[in-house]
Motif scaffolding. Structure first.
Motif, PDB file in Angstrom:
ATOM      1  N   GLU A 123       2.270   6.914  -6.698  1.00 49.62           N
ATOM      2  CA  GLU A 123       1.256   7.893  -7.103  1.00 49.62           C
ATOM      3  C   GLU A 123       1.644   9.323  -6.726  1.00 49.62           C
ATOM      4  O   GLU A 123       1.471  10.253  -7.522  1.00 49.62           O
ATOM      5  CB  GLU A 123      -0.078   7.527  -6.435  1.00 49.62           C
ATOM      6  CG  GLU A 123      -1.241   8.377  -6.882  1.00 49.62           C
ATOM      7  CD  GLU A 123      -2.546   7.944  -6.213  1.00 49.62           C
ATOM      8  OE1 GLU A 123      -3.194   8.802  -5.596  1.00 49.62           O
ATOM      9  OE2 GLU A 123      -2.891   6.740  -6.289  1.00 49.62           O
TER      10      GLU A 123
ATOM     11  N   GLY B  57       0.829  -1.207   0.000  1.00 47.98           N
ATOM     12  CA  GLY B  57       0.000   0.000   0.000  1.00 47.98           C
ATOM     13  C   GLY B  57       0.860   1.253   0.000  1.00 47.98           C
ATOM     14  O   GLY B  57       0.566   2.237  -0.698  1.00 47.98           O
TER      15      GLY B  57
ATOM     16  N   ASP C 279       2.492   1.704  -3.386  1.00 48.42           N
ATOM     17  CA  ASP C 279       1.469   2.252  -4.286  1.00 48.42           C
ATOM     18  C   ASP C 279       1.331   3.760  -4.071  1.00 48.42           C
ATOM     19  O   ASP C 279       1.295   4.549  -5.031  1.00 48.42           O
ATOM     20  CB  ASP C 279       0.142   1.531  -4.020  1.00 48.42           C
ATOM     21  CG  ASP C 279      -0.927   1.836  -5.072  1.00 48.42           C
ATOM     22  OD1 ASP C 279      -0.654   2.622  -6.002  1.00 48.42           O
ATOM     23  OD2 ASP C 279      -2.041   1.275  -4.965  1.00 48.42           O
ATOM     24  N   ASP C 280       1.269   4.183  -2.803  1.00 50.60           N
ATOM     25  CA  ASP C 280       1.121   5.606  -2.484  1.00 50.60           C
ATOM     26  C   ASP C 280       2.325   6.404  -2.989  1.00 50.60           C
ATOM     27  O   ASP C 280       2.173   7.499  -3.541  1.00 50.60           O
ATOM     28  CB  ASP C 280       0.967   5.793  -0.973  1.00 50.60           C
ATOM     29  CG  ASP C 280       0.705   7.242  -0.611  1.00 50.60           C
ATOM     30  OD1 ASP C 280      -0.428   7.705  -0.837  1.00 50.60           O
ATOM     31  OD2 ASP C 280       1.636   7.906  -0.139  1.00 50.60           O
TER      32      ASP C 280
ATOM     33  N   THR D 244      -6.754  -1.499   0.050  1.00 48.55           N
ATOM     34  CA  THR D 244      -6.812  -1.930  -1.352  1.00 48.55           C
ATOM     35  C   THR D 244      -5.934  -3.157  -1.580  1.00 48.55           C
ATOM     36  O   THR D 244      -6.343  -4.121  -2.230  1.00 48.55           O
ATOM     37  CB  THR D 244      -6.351  -0.782  -2.277  1.00 48.55           C
ATOM     38  OG1 THR D 244      -7.290   0.285  -2.179  1.00 48.55           O
ATOM     39  CG2 THR D 244      -6.252  -1.235  -3.733  1.00 48.55           C
ATOM     40  N   HIS D 245      -4.732  -3.147  -1.011  1.00 44.95           N
ATOM     41  CA  HIS D 245      -3.797  -4.249  -1.258  1.00 44.95           C
ATOM     42  C   HIS D 245      -4.089  -5.462  -0.369  1.00 44.95           C
ATOM     43  O   HIS D 245      -3.813  -6.600  -0.773  1.00 44.95           O
ATOM     44  CB  HIS D 245      -2.360  -3.754  -1.115  1.00 44.95           C
ATOM     45  CG  HIS D 245      -1.984  -2.879  -2.269  1.00 44.95           C
ATOM     46  ND1 HIS D 245      -1.425  -3.380  -3.422  1.00 44.95           N
ATOM     47  CD2 HIS D 245      -2.163  -1.542  -2.482  1.00 44.95           C
ATOM     48  CE1 HIS D 245      -1.248  -2.388  -4.285  1.00 44.95           C
ATOM     49  NE2 HIS D 245      -1.703  -1.263  -3.739  1.00 44.95           N
TER      50      HIS D 245
ATOM     51  N   ASP E  66      -5.449   8.456   4.214  1.00 40.09           N
ATOM     52  CA  ASP E  66      -5.260   8.112   2.801  1.00 40.09           C
ATOM     53  C   ASP E  66      -4.387   6.865   2.645  1.00 40.09           C
ATOM     54  O   ASP E  66      -4.596   6.040   1.757  1.00 40.09           O
ATOM     55  CB  ASP E  66      -4.652   9.293   2.038  1.00 40.09           C
ATOM     56  CG  ASP E  66      -3.362   9.813   2.680  1.00 40.09           C
ATOM     57  OD1 ASP E  66      -3.160   9.578   3.891  1.00 40.09           O
ATOM     58  OD2 ASP E  66      -2.558  10.448   1.967  1.00 40.09           O
TER      59      ASP E  66
ATOM     60  N   ASP F 202      -6.386   3.687   3.295  1.00 39.40           N
ATOM     61  CA  ASP F 202      -7.201   3.317   2.126  1.00 39.40           C
ATOM     62  C   ASP F 202      -6.367   2.494   1.142  1.00 39.40           C
ATOM     63  O   ASP F 202      -6.843   1.496   0.593  1.00 39.40           O
ATOM     64  CB  ASP F 202      -7.740   4.569   1.429  1.00 39.40           C
ATOM     65  CG  ASP F 202      -8.842   5.261   2.232  1.00 39.40           C
ATOM     66  OD1 ASP F 202      -9.430   4.608   3.114  1.00 39.40           O
ATOM     67  OD2 ASP F 202      -9.099   6.458   1.966  1.00 39.40           O
ATOM     68  N   LYS F 203      -5.130   2.914   0.918  1.00 38.78           N
ATOM     69  CA  LYS F 203      -4.234   2.176   0.020  1.00 38.78           C
ATOM     70  C   LYS F 203      -3.930   0.782   0.584  1.00 38.78           C
ATOM     71  O   LYS F 203      -3.900  -0.209  -0.149  1.00 38.78           O
ATOM     72  CB  LYS F 203      -2.909   2.938  -0.154  1.00 38.78           C
ATOM     73  CG  LYS F 203      -3.002   4.158  -1.029  1.00 38.78           C
ATOM     74  CD  LYS F 203      -3.060   3.774  -2.501  1.00 38.78           C
ATOM     75  CE  LYS F 203      -2.919   4.988  -3.395  1.00 38.78           C
ATOM     76  NZ  LYS F 203      -3.348   4.684  -4.783  1.00 38.78           N
TER      77      LYS F 203
END
Length: 615
Positions: free
Chosen positions: A288, A281, A284-285, A452-453, A445, A448-449
């Motif tokens: 981005e 996660g 990923d953050d 997702t993972h 935030d 949330d990531k």
């Protein structure tokens, strides 16, 4: 005829199996040999099968199949053995997972490192949470997706072919096509089973098992039992969806209260499943929000081996991710190490993610928290004079999950902090492996990531795990208190009868600040003319002490890596268990002891005193 014999035998085994097979979360290490993991259990199980022996006493003395139940256990091993036997396969070709997605990731990881192509073929549908674009962009895996109407459409492929099939019931027999390298069967709510097909793919077996060890778990004991029942044609209970919903709500509320934070709370199938979701996660953050920048995971070199290994495994797959050492124990200080490493990473204009345990393991040290907060909060500059990216502190709170770090006004409330813990310890009292994480107000935030993972990898806690946590977590802080009281008394006793020993434990002052672990490490006195002789003598003494304890108090003292159990006392040597993958020079060959609030402390004192008199 042979199939009937196999199924009848398995039916008798599950009818007579020891209770521990379905209830234990960490197996005894005194009946486990790591180099013979699973094979030793299977060889003896095969002998029982040949002799048609299935009584409880015979099953009870089978050696431990794996050291950690998340990696495998008697019931997952029996399930795999049954499927292998019915399909004329070797047992290690069949690997069960609690996750439906992670076995696919396991093959993709190996092929990424080997620069080999992969095609994923399916007739019905892929796992619900499978996100092809995210797997390619964040995990760096490459593959083709091909939907076919019939297996006859399968053609040879220059690379690996994974066939994904959806099973309405647990099948025991498979039609393994020569054009299929990996056959993945998905089972609603139970997980999945992957079959490694053909001699040419044998090298994948250990790699897939390693993914199961580090990034997820095996099919759980309860679900393996259910899968075996389905193979036998027996009735099983469906998951009560309304109870699951209520249990989820209950554990989220309980965790928020325990942690003193109102952030999102996430629950995974194990502590390492949780950690993997956190790591991916955050990757990923960073991809981005910090495009093109390097990502640095800062990890103590002597921390828990699973953490250490997993971090390096993530870095091995991604060119922009690197692991940086954070010395925290003994002569090293977490605060000065953190300050120094963050300065170096700021200079590089990289993204800093710190993973650390408080208290540290196994030396049970707590840094000066105000100083740690200052080091983490400090504004740093890049070599170009820009403000550097602030760190995310990933706090492994397994030893002291009761301490408030996150809420408003607490010590780490102003630093982006995510706390996580292994649920097989205090949260469940040793009844399940589920782990969890929660953050402070600055991490919404990021959570949330992470969610997702966690979902993508299909690593959320199971229905039974939620049920266990809902039952056990409300009493967690009371159990921590009583276990600490026993531990303090035992430590004080050891200091009296063996003052030459070095004990690593929290001070009375730290305990007043709610740092009340129930684990301590014991550096026994040694003798010899050379450092090598002294080290060898101490290691022998460690084993003598542990063997004496588990022999004299077999109902309570276990040679085991566990912690936070509902009863008993657990002994281990971190260097040979929890620090398994750590570099040799960073390992601790000391005894680590963990106590519960429910044990015969006076008996343990008696045996320890006898040990002291014997040396």
């Amino acid at each position: 005829m042979e199939d009937k014999k196999i199924l009848t035998y398995v039916e008798n085994v599950v009818k007579n199996m020891p209770e521990d097979w379905i209830k234990l979360t960490t197996h005894r290490l005194d009946i486990y040999e790591e180099k013979l993991a699973k094979t030793q259990f299977l060889e003896q199980f095969e002998t029982l099968f040949e002799n048609n022996t299935f009584d409880n006493s015979a099953l009870k003395i089978l050696p431990t199949a794996y050291d950690y139940i998340r990696l495998g256990h008697p019931l997952s091993t029996v399930l795999e053995w049954t499927i292998a036997k019915l399909n004329n396969l070797e047992s290690d070709q069949v690997i069960s997972f609690s996750s439906a997605v992670t076995p696919i990731l396991a093959v993709l990881r190996t092929n990424l490192l080997d620069n080999k192509k992969t095609q994923i073929v399916y007739t019905d549908h892929l796992p619900e949470s499978f996100d092809a674009e995210l797997i390619k962009s964040v995990y760096g895996y490459n593959f083709e997706l091909n939907k076919i109407n019939d297996l006859s459409e399968l053609k040879s492929f220059e690379g690996s072919t994974i066939l994904v099939s959806n099973e309405s019931k647990v099948s025991a027999k498979f039609d393994l096509s020569a054009n299929v390298d990996f056959h993945l069967s998905l089972y609603d709510e139970l997980g999945s089973i992957i079959i490694v097909n053909g001699e040419k793919n044998e090298a994948y077996i250990s790699a897939i098992q390693h993914v199961r060890r580090r990034e997820t778990i095996s099919m759980t004991p309860a679900d393996s039992y259910k899968a075996i029942q389905l193979i036998l044609g027996q009735e099983t209970e469906n998951v009560d969806q309304s109870a699951l919903k209520e249990n989820k709500k209950a554990v989220v509320k309980t965790l928020q209260k325990i942690a003193g934070s109102n952030s999102k709370a996430l629950f995974a199938s194990s502590g390492l499943s949780m950690q993997y979701a956190i790591m991916m996660g955050l990757v990923d953050d960073a991809l981005e929000n910090h495009k093109g920048k390097e990502i640095k995971f800062i990890v103590p070199p002597n921390c828990y081996g699973g953490t250490n290994d997993q971090a390096r495994r993530v870095a091995a797959c991604l060119d922009n991710v690197e692991v940086v050492d954070l010395p925290v124990d003994g002569e090293n200080d977490m605060v000065s190490s953190t300050d120094k490493v963050l300065e170096e990473i700021a200079e590089m204009d990289a993204v800093p993610y710190i993973i650390a345990e408080i208290p540290t393991n196994p030396r049970v040290e707590v840094p000066v928290l105000e100083d740690l907060k200052a080091a983490l909060k400090k504004e740093r500059k890049t070599k170009n004079g820009d403000i550097a990216i602030d760190p995310v502190f990933i706090l492994d709170q397994t030893f002291c999950p009761n301490v408030h770090f996150l809420g408003e006004g607490e010590i780490l409330s102003e630093v982006r902090t995510i706390s996580y813990a292994s649920g097989s310890k205090f949260p469940s009292g040793g009844k399940c492996t589920a782990g969890y994480c929660i953050g402070n107000a600055k991490t919404d935030d990021l959570l949330d990531k992470i969610e997702t993972h966690l979902t993508l990898c299909d690593n959320e806690a199971t229905a039974l795990q939620y049920s266990v946590l809902a039952e056990q977590m409300p009493s967690m802080n009371a159990r921590i208190k009583s276990a600490y009281e026993n531990t303090r008394k035992f430590v004080n006793f050891i200091e009296e009868v063996l003052p030459e020993a070095k004990i690593n434990f929290v001070s009375e002052e730290l305990a007043k600040e709610d740092f009340t672990p129930s684990v301590f490490s014991l550096d026994l006195p040694t003798k010899g003319n050379t450092p090598e002789e002294k080290e060898a003598y101490k290691r022998e003494l460690n084993l003598k002490l542990i063997n004496m304890m588990i022999t004299e108090i077999p109902d309570e003292s276990k040679y085991c890596v566990s912690y936070g159990q509902l009863k008993g006392c657990y002994w281990t040597i971190p260097a040979t268990s929890t620090q398994g993958t750590t570099k040799e020079g960073d390992k601790d060959y000391i005894a680590r002891v963990s106590l519960s609030g429910n044990m015969d402390l006076e008996r343990h004192k008696e045996v320890f005193k006898a040990f002291v008199e014997s040396i």
